[in-house]
Design an enzyme around this catalytic site. Sequence first.
Site, PDB file in Angstrom:
ATOM      1  N   SER A  22      36.652  39.131  47.641  1.00  9.42           N
ATOM      2  CA  SER A  22      35.979  39.043  48.944  1.00  9.42           C
ATOM      3  C   SER A  22      35.599  40.443  49.456  1.00  9.42           C
ATOM      4  O   SER A  22      34.550  40.618  50.068  1.00  9.42           O
ATOM      5  CB  SER A  22      36.845  38.299  49.973  1.00  9.42           C
ATOM      6  OG  SER A  22      37.979  39.055  50.312  1.00  9.42           O
ATOM      7  N   ASN A  23      36.443  41.430  49.179  1.00  9.17           N
ATOM      8  CA  ASN A  23      36.085  42.807  49.577  1.00  9.17           C
ATOM      9  C   ASN A  23      34.888  43.300  48.786  1.00  9.17           C
ATOM     10  O   ASN A  23      33.982  43.937  49.336  1.00  9.17           O
ATOM     11  CB  ASN A  23      37.278  43.752  49.373  1.00  9.17           C
ATOM     12  CG  ASN A  23      38.268  43.663  50.510  1.00  9.17           C
ATOM     13  OD1 ASN A  23      38.038  44.191  51.584  1.00  9.17           O
ATOM     14  ND2 ASN A  23      39.365  42.954  50.272  1.00  9.17           N
ATOM     15  N   ILE A  97      46.193  53.452  37.731  1.00  8.48           N
ATOM     16  CA  ILE A  97      45.073  54.201  37.137  1.00  8.48           C
ATOM     17  C   ILE A  97      45.649  55.312  36.251  1.00  8.48           C
ATOM     18  O   ILE A  97      46.475  56.110  36.705  1.00  8.48           O
ATOM     19  CB  ILE A  97      44.177  54.795  38.254  1.00  8.48           C
ATOM     20  CG1 ILE A  97      43.545  53.666  39.086  1.00  8.48           C
ATOM     21  CG2 ILE A  97      43.092  55.692  37.662  1.00  8.48           C
ATOM     22  CD1 ILE A  97      42.626  52.726  38.331  1.00  8.48           C
ATOM     23  N   ASN A 111      41.662  53.432  47.199  1.00  8.25           N
ATOM     24  CA  ASN A 111      42.252  52.097  47.106  1.00  8.25           C
ATOM     25  C   ASN A 111      42.436  51.540  48.515  1.00  8.25           C
ATOM     26  O   ASN A 111      42.580  52.295  49.476  1.00  8.25           O
ATOM     27  CB  ASN A 111      43.630  52.212  46.432  1.00  8.25           C
ATOM     28  CG  ASN A 111      44.352  50.869  46.328  1.00  8.25           C
ATOM     29  OD1 ASN A 111      43.763  49.855  45.924  1.00  8.25           O
ATOM     30  ND2 ASN A 111      45.626  50.846  46.694  1.00  8.25           N
ATOM     31  N   HIS A 113      45.024  48.997  50.588  1.00 10.85           N
ATOM     32  CA  HIS A 113      46.317  48.308  50.499  1.00 10.85           C
ATOM     33  C   HIS A 113      46.494  47.446  51.756  1.00 10.85           C
ATOM     34  O   HIS A 113      46.233  47.916  52.868  1.00 10.85           O
ATOM     35  CB  HIS A 113      47.450  49.336  50.389  1.00 10.85           C
ATOM     36  CG  HIS A 113      48.780  48.678  50.196  1.00 10.85           C
ATOM     37  ND1 HIS A 113      49.179  48.145  48.981  1.00 10.85           N
ATOM     38  CD2 HIS A 113      49.789  48.424  51.071  1.00 10.85           C
ATOM     39  CE1 HIS A 113      50.375  47.609  49.118  1.00 10.85           C
ATOM     40  NE2 HIS A 113      50.769  47.757  50.369  1.00 10.85           N
ATOM     41  N   GLU A 183      40.007  44.304  56.549  1.00 10.52           N
ATOM     42  CA  GLU A 183      39.457  44.947  55.344  1.00 10.52           C
ATOM     43  C   GLU A 183      37.941  44.832  55.313  1.00 10.52           C
ATOM     44  O   GLU A 183      37.237  45.814  55.054  1.00 10.52           O
ATOM     45  CB  GLU A 183      40.068  44.299  54.093  1.00 10.52           C
ATOM     46  CG  GLU A 183      41.551  44.571  53.979  1.00 10.52           C
ATOM     47  CD  GLU A 183      42.180  43.987  52.733  1.00 10.52           C
ATOM     48  OE1 GLU A 183      43.179  44.540  52.283  1.00 10.52           O
ATOM     49  OE2 GLU A 183      41.695  42.969  52.211  1.00 10.52           O
TER      50      GLU A 183
HETATM   51  C1  GRF Z   1      43.066  42.869  49.387  1.00  7.69           C
HETATM   52  O1  GRF Z   1      43.912  42.316  50.332  1.00  7.69           O
HETATM   53  C2  GRF Z   1      43.422  44.306  49.128  1.00  7.69           C
HETATM   54  O2  GRF Z   1      44.054  44.936  50.197  1.00  7.69           O
HETATM   55  C3  GRF Z   1      44.405  44.217  47.982  1.00  7.69           C
HETATM   56  O3  GRF Z   1      43.936  43.162  47.204  1.00  7.69           O
HETATM   57  C4  GRF Z   1      43.252  42.222  48.027  1.00  7.69           C
HETATM   58  C5  GRF Z   1      41.954  41.885  47.364  1.00  7.69           C
HETATM   59  O4  GRF Z   1      41.327  40.814  48.013  1.00  7.69           O
HETATM   60  N1  GRF Z   1      44.515  45.485  47.313  1.00  7.69           N
HETATM   61  P1  GRF Z   1      39.895  40.308  47.567  1.00  7.69           P
HETATM   62  O5  GRF Z   1      39.961  39.963  46.089  1.00  7.69           O
HETATM   63  O6  GRF Z   1      38.930  41.415  47.818  1.00  7.69           O
HETATM   64  O7  GRF Z   1      39.635  39.113  48.412  1.00  7.69           O
END
Ligand code: GRF
Length: 202
Positions: A22-23, A97, A111, A113, A183
């Site tokens: 989703s990000n 990494i 990254n 988190h 995010e």
């Molecule tokens: C996010 O919550 C990010 O903080 C973590 O992994 C998740 C990825 O979510 N590192 P998505 O696959 O982007 O929905």
Amino acid sequence: MVYILVETKQYNLAIFASGTGSNTKKIIEFFEASSFITIALIVSNKPEAGVLDIARANSISTLILEKERFFKGDAYEPVLKEFGIDFLVLAGFLWKIPAHLIHIYPTAIINIHPALLPDFGGKGMYGNHVHEAVINAKKDKSGITIHFVDEHYDHGKHIFQATCSVLPTDTPETLANKIHQLEHEHFPRIIEEVVLAKYNLQ
Ligand code: GRF
């Protein structure tokens, strides 16, 4: 009439992700119209990851990593170079990494988190494990941390944090939703800010 062609350098980003993406989707949308940032490659260690469907839907090249080559071989440096990758974004990528990539991409790997580091980070702290730990610790707030990547899990210099409240009624799932919203709201623009600052583009 004389025309002067001004070429703007394109900075090519690779997104490393292993989840639903989703990000990644938000980042792709954000940079679609950018004149200096291109999402050039989506990298995953999971051939079945949903993020790869997002890459295909947006006609972005994909790379599936094999453990042996990533950790004991050339860490895919030649492939990243072939795609002209300047900057690496980790958005739900669970492997560490390799030092080799950290050395060839200094301050060019970031990254996200899903908690307020330095708490609730480190190996095994991913997905709902993080949110469960936050709820079990009876914290009244959580949030997101965007940071540079070094050789340790969730350890590099912090770039940005944003917080949300944790209510007594929250479950790992409801907290995960709040964190995802943060995010999606902040990660793309922070990536842009970091790239602008790194290459003195402001
Ligand atoms: C996010 O919550 C990010 O903080 C973590 O992994 C998740 C990825 O979510 N590192 P998505 O696959 O982007 O929905």
